[in-house]
Design an enzyme around this catalytic site. Structure first.
Site, PDB file in Angstrom:
ATOM      1  CG  ASP A 227      31.571 -12.868 -46.450  1.00  0.00           C
ATOM      2  OD1 ASP A 227      32.224 -13.648 -46.152  1.00  0.00           O
ATOM      3  OD2 ASP A 227      30.440 -12.384 -45.570  1.00  0.00           O
ATOM      4  CD  GLU A 228      33.262  -6.125 -50.095  1.00  0.00           C
ATOM      5  OE1 GLU A 228      34.150  -5.424 -50.468  1.00  0.00           O
ATOM      6  OE2 GLU A 228      32.218  -5.703 -49.653  1.00  0.00           O
TER       7      GLU A 228
END
Length: 284
Positions: A227-228
């Site tokens: 999620d980055e």
């Protein structure tokens, strides 16, 4: 013939002149052009859509061969796309189907310039929805013991169906770092925008308990850092004390669907450039 040119290179004088001069000499008419110079990386980005007005019957390969001589002196990373060619998109989904439903609807009415040759899920819930659209549905349940073998099945589908883009439409399994690397810039994920707060199960209940005033969603490219990856699109909505956890979740589903559809559309129209940990997007 409508074409799309995308390019990036180190910024220096003469890039726009070289591109526009080439298009004029080749008797192409520019319909849309966007450019951006990123100070932090020193990179220049450009997207141009243009039409062939020469009356000749050139094919895309001929234009690419001619433009290669323009690109070489600048060390460009570039591509020329047929505007009518649709990206082949694999949708992956788990139990929550709101993003899948939205993408299928937009696809069915021609609002997204994509083809969907397959849907993959680790659950059986959505096979009937796939059948309505005549899309093959691949049930690939994932456990700790079979994860590697099932990911190979996924790789086979991506290869056999000539997939251009993988969309994680609330697919709740983590892809391996190796697969993320192999598909760099070709996997889009959607999630709520509370992260890094409210991780794990029931994020909207957690948000309700904390009395949040804004909820939202983020679409981003997938990397091995969970999620980055580079952010493509985001949206928010204001909420208040009267919202129940269920109403927060419903609002969140709407925002997630909208944001993911925008991100898929930008990618399918070759509007996104990855600039380090960020993106440059020519929205038009």
């Amino acid at each position: 013939m409508g074409l799309i040119l995308t390019l990036s290179c180190l910024d220096r004088p003469g890039i726009v002149a070289a591109v526009s001069g080439f298009l004029a000499e080749q008797q192409f008419n520019i319909r849309e052009s966007g450019q951006f110079s990123a100070a932090e990386t020193g990179l220049f980005f450009m997207r141009v859509t243009f039409d062939d007005i020469s009356g000749s019957r050139r094919v895309v390969e001929d234009v690419r061969a001619a433009f290669a001589h323009v690109a070489a002196p600048f060390g460009m990373t570039w591509a020329i796309h047929d505007e009518g060619a649709r990206q082949r998109v694999l949708i992956m989904v788990s139990k929550f189907g709101h993003c899948l439903n939205d993408l299928l609807y937009r696809y069915s009415i021609g609002a997204l310039p994509i083809e969907i040759p397959a849907i993959v899920s680790n659950h059986r819930e959505w096979y009937q929805r796939a059948a309505v659209h005549n899309i093959p549905y691949h049930h690939i349940p994932v456990t700790h013991d079979n994860k590697a073998a099932q990911e190979q099945r996924l790789r086979d589908i991506i290869r056999d169906e000539k997939i251009d883009l993988v969309v994680l439409a609330r697919y709740m399994q983590v892809l391996s770092p190796e697969l993320c690397a192999d598909l760099q810039g070709r996997v889009i994920n959607i999630h709520h925008s509370f992260l890094p707060s409210f991780k794990g199960a029931a994020p909207y209940s957690q948000a309700h308990a904390r009395g949040v005033k804004l909820i939202g969603a983020t679409a981003h490219y997938v990397t091995s850092d969970l999620d980055e990856g580079p952010i493509i699109e985001q949206e928010v909505a204001r909420v208040d004390h009267a919202y129940s956890p269920e109403r927060l979740a419903a609002q969140g589903r709407d925002i997630e669907s909208l944001v993911l559809a925008r991100a898929v559309g930008y990618h399918a129209e070759h509007r996104i450039f990855i600039n380090g940990s960020k993106t440059v997007i020519f929205r038009g």
